[in-house]
Motif scaffolding. Structure first.
Motif: not given
Ligand code: ARG
Length: 577
Positions: A119, A122-124, A133, A159, A161, A313, A341, A344-345
């Motif tokens: 993974e 993963s941008p938004n 990013h 992934h 957002g 999230y 993060q 979180h992980f």
């Molecule tokens: N979309 C998030 C960002 O831009 C990152 C996601 C990371 N991946 C995940 N599985 N939480 O900061």
């Protein structure tokens, strides 16, 4: 090479000491300094303890039992119990000979191919990609390339957002300003996000409507979903242009955003509640995990359903992990995100474990990376203090590289400059990032990354160009060389040979420990050793035909090592510049 030496030493250890219960691990490593030899075996001290003998005695006994003596020029036991290994020139030549027709340069495919979910990026949606990013995208892409080359099944996942309360706000704003049906560029979308946020903060009536819009979106209201889908499509098109510029492999099908898991969240959370993995605390559904406490030693819960029933999230991440284990059947599931993060992980992985979803064949790995800093050692920002968009960074990289390439070779055509500028500019940007140990912060410096000296992409690309220009100047047909013999005679040829043969050890080891900076370091060594070779050993004007042919073959293997190694990092080479 390491595998081969390990094998030879193991046999010697067995014949010296019998098939004892002791674990005969020769501990072969590259020599710390080339004066000591090419490799060293570090087993003697450990084995000495097990067998209750002196390390030097152990070392000598193993040396006496080594077969394949023609492999070695020198085996030198040195205190307190290392064996310095110098390989013979004949052996090196023989091994290199095998690489002549080998596109993989000796790198074997994995004996047990795995399914590896990577993974990254993963941008938004509706937000411009920024310098933050950059690292995930570049690092993840290099992993994917390496795993793929080693014959693993790679499943890329971005992934994105693409779900959450902010979309209520944006959609409501689009409707209010009559823009729901027009196309937006990403910078317009970016602005839209800011403006709608402003409206949200200022006007309680708007905020209420935005909240109602979220409910409509999550409830599957068709009109709302259509506007949302537009936003997603526009953003994905924009991501694709970034990936194209950045020479990144991510494609439309690799995108599996947060929204994909939306329909599974209710079932998942209900199930966790029913099985008492999760519990209600202050009205919210939470998971308590052993070892996660705040500074006052109070347990920190992982909230997976808010008091108002909304998901977070973390909930989506739980669903995604489950999907990657159960449906994608990932053996390794790797997440590349910034180091903030980490917690979180760590909690996510503990929760997945507690939920009982882990299988014996699956492993979750978080790869955290540090921040990109400006030359003032503070987070990298524009002069006016704004985050730097990725596109502007890429454009600047290409522009600067074009200026450099034009200065270096004014004869090149516009088209040539363009191709070179892309390879050099993007290459420099990527390499500067990858060569830094990813956990640490790194300082962004155009001048350093674009320099033709030092450990940079342009330096490596230049070394490649040099090898190619030898072939052009000499009008050499590579095919006519394929049956020629490699001869290693000069000390610097010996050094280059040892380096080139290390490639097949380095690549699999990186798939293992994910230390991409070691591949960079290695390629830099190859290029530096090649330059030494080039200075000391005349190639086209070699003293005789046999050494000329051999040296040309060494050039070719060097060129292919640099090209393949850089391509595994997602960096292109050019034939001339
Ligand atoms: N979309 C998030 C960002 O831009 C990152 C996601 C990371 N991946 C995940 N599985 N939480 O900061």
């Amino acid at each position: 090479m390491k595998t081969l030496l390990t094998h030879i030493f193991k046999i010697a250890m067995q014949s010296a000491f019998g098939a004892a219960q002791a674990d005969y691990e020769p501990m072969i490593q590259s020599a710390t300094r080339s004066e000591y030899g090419d490799y060293q075996a570090n087993f003697a001290m450990r084995l000495a303890k097990i067998l209750q003998k002196k390390p030097m005695e152990i070392a000598q006994t193993v040396i006496d039992h080594l077969s394949h003596r023609e492999t070695f020029r020198l085996l030198d036991p040195s205190g307190p119990g290392f064996i310095n290994i110098t390989l013979s020139d004949e052996f090196l030549a023989q091994q290199l000979q095998k690489l002549i027709g080998d596109d993989r340069l000796g790198v074997e495919k994995a004996h047990k191919p795995e399914t590896i979910v990577v993974e990254y990026s993963s941008p938004n949606v509706a937000k411009e990609m920024h310098v933050g990013h950059l690292r995930t995208t570049i690092i993840g892409d290099a992993f994917a390339r390496i795993f793929d080359f080693l014959g693993h099944k790679v499943i890329r996942q971005s992934h994105i957002g693409d779900w959450g309360t902010q979309f209520g706000m944006i959609i409501e704003y689009l409707l209010e300003t009559n823009q729901a049906n027009i196309k937006h560029s990403i910078s317009e979308l970016n602005l839209l996000y800011k403006k709608s946020k402003q409206r949200f903060d200022e006007d309680p009536a708007f905020a209420d409507k935005a909240r109602a819009r979220v409910v409509a979106l999550q409830g599957g209201d068709k009109a709302t979903l259509a506007i949302w889908q537009n936003l997603v499509n526009e953003s994905e098109n924009y991501f694709a242009t970034v990936y194209e510029k950045l020479n990144v492999l991510l494609k439309h099908d690799d995108i599996r955003g947060e929204s994909f898991y939306n329909d599974t969240l209710a079932n998942i959370t209900n199930d966790l509640e029913k099985r008492h993995i999760a519990e209600i605390s202050d009205g919210a559904l939470v998971i308590f995990l052993e070892g996660f406490v705040d500074p006052d030693n109070k347990p920190v819960p992982m909230i997976i359903r808010k008091k108002d029933g909304g998901y977070l999230y973390a909930t989506t991440d739980l669903a995604a992990a489950k999907y990657r284990i159960e449906t994608l059947k990932g053996n390794r599931i790797i997440y590349i995100t910034d180091a903030r993060q980490k917690q979180h992980f760590a909690m996510l992985f503990a929760a997945v474990d507690k939920a009982g979803w882990m299988t014996a064949t699956a492993k979750l790995e978080h790869v955290p990376y540090g921040a990109v800093l400006g030359e003032d050692n503070r987070p990298f920002k524009t002069r006016s203090g704004e985050t730097i968009s990725l596109i502007s960074l890429l454009d600047e990289a290409e522009e600067r590289a074009a200026t450099l390439a034009t200065a270096k070779n004014p004869e090149l055509s516009k088209d040539q400059i363009k191709t070179i500028a892309k390879a050099i500019g993007v290459g420099a940007l990527k390499y500067a990032d990858l060569r830094a140990d990813k956990v640490k912060d790194y300082v962004f410096s155009w001048d350093k990354m674009l320099s033709f000296d030092g450990n940079t992409a342009p330096y490596l690309q230049n070394a490649y160009v040099r090898t190619r220009s030898i072939f052009r100047t000499g009008k050499i047909d590579l095919n006519s060389l394929k049956t020629e013999k490699i001869i290693i005679a000069e000390p610097v040829e010996h050094l280059l040979a040892v380096k080139l043969l290390e490639f097949s050890d380095i690549v699999p080891s990186i798939a293992h420990d994910l230390g991409l900076h070691r591949l960079c370091e290695y390629l830099y060594d190859v290029a530096a050793t090649f330059h030494k070779f080039y200075e000391h050993c005349p190639i086209l004007s070699a003293p005789d035909q046999a050494s000329r042919n051999s040296r040309l073959l060494l050039c070719d293997i060097t060129a292919r090592t640099l090209k393949l190694g850089l391509s595994l990092l997602g960096i292109e080479v050019v034939e001339q510049m």
